[in-house]
Design a protein around this motif. Sequence first.
Motif, PDB file in Angstrom:
ATOM      1  N   THR A 208      34.325  38.680  37.656  1.00 61.56           N
ATOM      2  CA  THR A 208      34.650  40.296  37.857  1.00 61.56           C
ATOM      3  C   THR A 208      33.414  41.044  37.409  1.00 61.56           C
ATOM      4  O   THR A 208      33.172  41.902  38.162  1.00 61.56           O
ATOM      5  N   ALA A 209      32.931  40.652  36.289  1.00 57.58           N
ATOM      6  CA  ALA A 209      31.823  41.307  35.789  1.00 57.58           C
ATOM      7  C   ALA A 209      30.487  41.155  36.661  1.00 57.58           C
ATOM      8  O   ALA A 209      29.844  41.984  36.928  1.00 57.58           O
ATOM      9  N   ALA A 210      30.327  39.838  37.047  1.00 62.28           N
ATOM     10  CA  ALA A 210      28.985  39.716  37.886  1.00 62.28           C
ATOM     11  C   ALA A 210      29.169  40.234  39.081  1.00 62.28           C
ATOM     12  O   ALA A 210      28.248  40.930  39.643  1.00 62.28           O
ATOM     13  N   ALA A 211      30.429  40.362  39.640  1.00 58.47           N
ATOM     14  CA  ALA A 211      30.550  41.297  40.963  1.00 58.47           C
ATOM     15  C   ALA A 211      30.509  42.642  40.697  1.00 58.47           C
ATOM     16  O   ALA A 211      29.536  43.244  41.547  1.00 58.47           O
ATOM     17  N   ALA A 212      30.728  43.265  39.544  1.00 61.07           N
ATOM     18  CA  ALA A 212      30.295  44.809  39.281  1.00 61.07           C
ATOM     19  C   ALA A 212      29.064  44.797  39.234  1.00 61.07           C
ATOM     20  O   ALA A 212      28.623  45.945  39.597  1.00 61.07           O
ATOM     21  N   ALA A 213      28.149  43.923  38.465  1.00 58.51           N
ATOM     22  CA  ALA A 213      26.825  44.269  38.714  1.00 58.51           C
ATOM     23  C   ALA A 213      26.087  44.221  39.683  1.00 58.51           C
ATOM     24  O   ALA A 213      25.105  44.546  40.063  1.00 58.51           O
ATOM     25  N   LEU A 214      26.658  43.007  40.669  1.00 58.71           N
ATOM     26  CA  LEU A 214      25.934  42.895  42.011  1.00 58.71           C
ATOM     27  C   LEU A 214      26.431  43.913  42.925  1.00 58.71           C
ATOM     28  O   LEU A 214      25.953  43.780  44.077  1.00 58.71           O
ATOM     29  N   TYR A 215      27.452  44.825  42.605  1.00 56.06           N
ATOM     30  CA  TYR A 215      27.939  45.890  43.720  1.00 56.06           C
ATOM     31  C   TYR A 215      28.788  44.892  44.820  1.00 56.06           C
ATOM     32  O   TYR A 215      28.606  45.426  45.905  1.00 56.06           O
ATOM     33  N   LEU A 216      29.406  43.778  44.375  1.00 62.92           N
ATOM     34  CA  LEU A 216      29.999  42.932  45.325  1.00 62.92           C
ATOM     35  C   LEU A 216      31.654  43.005  44.681  1.00 62.92           C
ATOM     36  O   LEU A 216      31.995  43.447  43.889  1.00 62.92           O
ATOM     37  N   THR A 217      32.478  42.411  45.652  1.00 62.09           N
ATOM     38  CA  THR A 217      33.719  41.984  45.210  1.00 62.09           C
ATOM     39  C   THR A 217      33.926  40.889  44.618  1.00 62.09           C
ATOM     40  O   THR A 217      33.264  39.989  44.734  1.00 62.09           O
ATOM     41  N   PRO A 218      34.878  40.704  43.767  1.00 59.32           N
ATOM     42  CA  PRO A 218      35.068  39.181  43.027  1.00 59.32           C
ATOM     43  C   PRO A 218      35.138  38.265  44.070  1.00 59.32           C
ATOM     44  O   PRO A 218      34.801  36.914  43.913  1.00 59.32           O
ATOM     45  N   SER A 219      35.947  38.591  45.327  1.00 64.47           N
ATOM     46  CA  SER A 219      36.105  37.458  46.306  1.00 64.47           C
ATOM     47  C   SER A 219      34.816  37.143  47.024  1.00 64.47           C
ATOM     48  O   SER A 219      34.597  35.836  47.310  1.00 64.47           O
ATOM     49  N   ALA A 220      33.983  38.244  47.197  1.00 64.45           N
ATOM     50  CA  ALA A 220      32.678  37.838  47.690  1.00 64.45           C
ATOM     51  C   ALA A 220      31.779  36.718  47.008  1.00 64.45           C
ATOM     52  O   ALA A 220      31.151  35.899  47.438  1.00 64.45           O
ATOM     53  N   VAL A 221      31.658  37.158  45.772  1.00 59.31           N
ATOM     54  CA  VAL A 221      31.080  36.248  44.804  1.00 59.31           C
ATOM     55  C   VAL A 221      31.782  34.953  44.509  1.00 59.31           C
ATOM     56  O   VAL A 221      30.761  33.975  44.771  1.00 59.31           O
TER      57      VAL A 221
END
Length: 309
Positions: free
Chosen positions: A20-33
């Motif tokens: 979740t935190a990585a997705a927020a930093a990358l401006y992606l959704t958690p499912s995409a990550v």
Amino acid sequence: MIEARRLHILRAVADHRTVTAAAAALYLTPSAVSQQLTALEQETGHRLVERGTKGVRLTPAGEILLTHTNLVLAQLERAEAELAAYGSGAAGQVDLASFATGIGLVVAPALSRLGRTAPGIRVRVKDTEGDASLPMVLDRETDVAVAVEYRGAPGEDDPRLTRVPLYAEPFDAVLPEGHRLAGADRVPLAELAKDTWIGPFPGNPCHDVVVLACEHAGFAPRMQHFSDDFRAVVALASAGAGVALVPRSALLGTDAGQGGGVAVHPVEDIAPTRRVFAAVRRGAEEHPLISPVLAALTEAARRPTETAV
């Protein structure tokens, strides 16, 4: 074939410890990550991450790939730098994150210098706490960080970053003018063990410096008042609310030492010190837009730090 964008995602997950935190930093959704991590595992033929109740951690295979990821991403930064240089790279925007005192002490003078020496470079400045700018660089939210050394900060040998030392400055003791040590030439920290303290919030790098300095003097400071704004810290001290340790340059924007109701003195023996450096993603230091910014920051840091005492 391993895709570089998936390596960015792997490093973000390793840095942030949760999808979740990585997705927020990358401006992606958690499912995409999660999908990209699964694709990366398929490309490598190895399980790279393990999910648990406390977040995500890399497997041994993931740690091996992360080591190569840091080298690959640094080389890509160098490639971008060379291509930009080939295309002249004389004009463009650089994003810079710095804490407030650093902006006044080195960033603003560096911008003035760049206006004369590299007028095509536009620097956009973001006021950011000293421990927040490094994650912003790693997450590609900014290009340059002016940061403060703190407990847990990436070290000089971190393969993700290139660090450029800028300056180091002592913390001075700030006491109410009626304090028993207000007339001393230097203040022994141990003599302040029973005082009420004013300081930055936990998590601020300066909070760590103050607490560690007091621990070395044999006590834990009784923090009662908290502010990350050193003008507020000085104002509280002038009201008799407690004592504080403040970086010397941060005192320049206050009434300290100018009849402002406080006494400011150096600390006896080894003074606690704030160490400030610039950081960029490894390889980006060669970019024709970023290199002049680092040079201007270094030049601005060479001027003697004024004292407030």
